[in-house]
Enzyme design. Structure first.
Site, mmCIF file in Angstrom:
data_model
loop_
_atom_site.group_PDB
_atom_site.id
_atom_site.type_symbol
_atom_site.label_atom_id
_atom_site.label_comp_id
_atom_site.label_asym_id
_atom_site.label_seq_id
_atom_site.Cartn_x
_atom_site.Cartn_y
_atom_site.Cartn_z
ATOM 1 N N SER A 121 -5.850 -8.635 33.704
ATOM 2 C CA SER A 121 -5.932 -8.880 32.234
ATOM 3 C C SER A 121 -6.036 -10.214 31.828
ATOM 4 O O SER A 121 -5.498 -11.073 32.451
ATOM 5 C CB SER A 121 -4.862 -8.040 31.566
ATOM 6 N N LYS A 173 -2.161 -1.300 35.096
ATOM 7 C CA LYS A 173 -2.964 -1.788 34.655
ATOM 8 C C LYS A 173 -3.622 -0.553 33.462
ATOM 9 O O LYS A 173 -3.955 -1.024 32.417
ATOM 10 C CB LYS A 173 -4.262 -2.435 35.279
ATOM 11 N N HIS A 176 -1.161 -0.391 30.832
ATOM 12 C CA HIS A 176 -1.444 -1.417 29.929
ATOM 13 C C HIS A 176 -2.273 -1.170 29.020
ATOM 14 O O HIS A 176 -2.286 -1.660 27.895
ATOM 15 C CB HIS A 176 -1.476 -2.815 30.939
ATOM 16 N N ASN A 177 -3.608 -0.847 29.292
ATOM 17 C CA ASN A 177 -4.717 -0.867 28.397
ATOM 18 C C ASN A 177 -4.483 0.416 27.609
ATOM 19 O O ASN A 177 -4.830 0.455 26.144
ATOM 20 C CB ASN A 177 -5.810 -0.538 29.337
ATOM 21 N N GLU A 180 -2.364 -1.104 24.618
ATOM 22 C CA GLU A 180 -3.335 -2.064 23.911
ATOM 23 C C GLU A 180 -4.138 -1.203 23.105
ATOM 24 O O GLU A 180 -4.249 -1.652 21.871
ATOM 25 C CB GLU A 180 -4.356 -2.526 25.028
#
Length: 307
Positions: A121, A173, A176-177, A180
């Protein structure tokens, strides 16, 4: 330390430049010759093929992939495998589905190759700010990569970490997205409410600037949102069409598989999908239903508006 960087788009090129700036030797390859030429200008070496890239690296070789997830990753690894020796390391730094990463790791292991997944990221700011990296894979090859990871990170001891076994980096990840997505949607909805309160004539940039200091919702994402508002306060010329690159979908699917409620992330994904419905059939059908059972008026549109 040497590294072969395959895929020299915005992320791959910037990562190559950051590594060169830190004193590492990078050999870059991309299907676009102009992209190779750009990283050569930064001080990297160029390769016109994967075969040439591999010959320029010393064992144990490290090849880092920054290519789109899915078939491009598979085809690149398939080409690389007969070119590599036992003990060489393949790194997938893109946004691959962790289940595919686990499959690829098993396939590479049969040839004695290591595979590491690095959820990366940082976007276009990574060159100057550093990258957040979520690393999955076996301990020994991760340890070998440490100088590279320390150079790419915001600091040698911050912004990166070994998450766990193969697939864990891409799994973290992915979530994480998904997070987001939810944060972006919340900012967008809140600012839209403020913008709609016309009687107060609120300056959204000023509101955001107040939130930047002392507020519990301050963040780097808020900083970027304020920058966007300064550049274009009314969002003029921007179509309300929001793509998704896959990670949010995978997060929602995983939440269902794990029986973990994730309503905010799920709704943010559905909002993105809804933004692409240029025909708007479902909304038109709801309007027709209201007319059927309640006689509510249906707003007519011109032929051009109807798509």
């Amino acid at each position: 330390m040497q590294l072969g960087m395959i895929g020299l788009g915005k992320m791959g090129a910037n990562m190559s430049q950051r590594l060169v700036n830190a004193g590492h030797e990078v050999v870059g390859f991309d299907i676009d010759p102009d992209s190779i030429a750009r990283v050569v200008e930064y001080g990297a070496s160029g390769a016109s093929s994967l075969e040439e890239l591999v010959t320029q690296l010393e064992a144990p070789r490290v090849v880092w992939l920054m290519v789109p997830h899915g078939a491009p990753v598979d085809s690149t690894i398939e080409t690389l495998r007969p070119l590599l020796d036992e003990g060489d390391i393949i790194v997938d730094g893109g946004n691959s589905l962790y289940k595919e990463t686990m499959r690829r790791h098993a396939e590479c292991a049969t040839a004695g190759h290591h595979m590491i997944d690095v959820g990366t990221s940082g976007g276009v700011w990574g060159l100057t700010e550093g990258y957040s990296m979520m690393v999955g894979g076996d301990a020994a090859p991760v340890a070998h990569l440490t100088p590279i990871l320390e150079a790419l990170a915001p600091a040698s001891d911050r912004g990166w970490g070994h998450m766990g076994p193969t697939g864990s980096g891409h799994f973290v990840k992915m979530v994480h997205n998904g997070i987001e997505y939810g944060i972006m949607q919340a900012y967008a909805e809140g600012l839209a409410i403020l913008e709609a309160k016309e009687e107060f004539g609120l300056d959204l940039t000023k509101v955001g600037e107040v939130w930047q200091y002392g507020s519990v919702i301050r963040s780097w994402l808020l900083d970027l949102t304020i920058d966007a508002l300064r550049e274009n306060p009314t969002m003029a010329g921007i179509a309300p069409h929001v793509p998704d690159s896959g990670e949010g979908r995978w997060t929602v699917i995983e939440s269902i598989d794990l029986n973990v409620a994730a309503p905010v992330i799920t709704q943010s994904l559905l909002q993105r999908i809804g933004s692409r419905d240029e025909i708007g059939f479902s909304h038109r059908l709801v309007a027709a239903m209201r007319n059927q059972f309640g006689g509510h008026a249906v707003r007519k549109v011109s032929a051009d508006e109807s798509g």
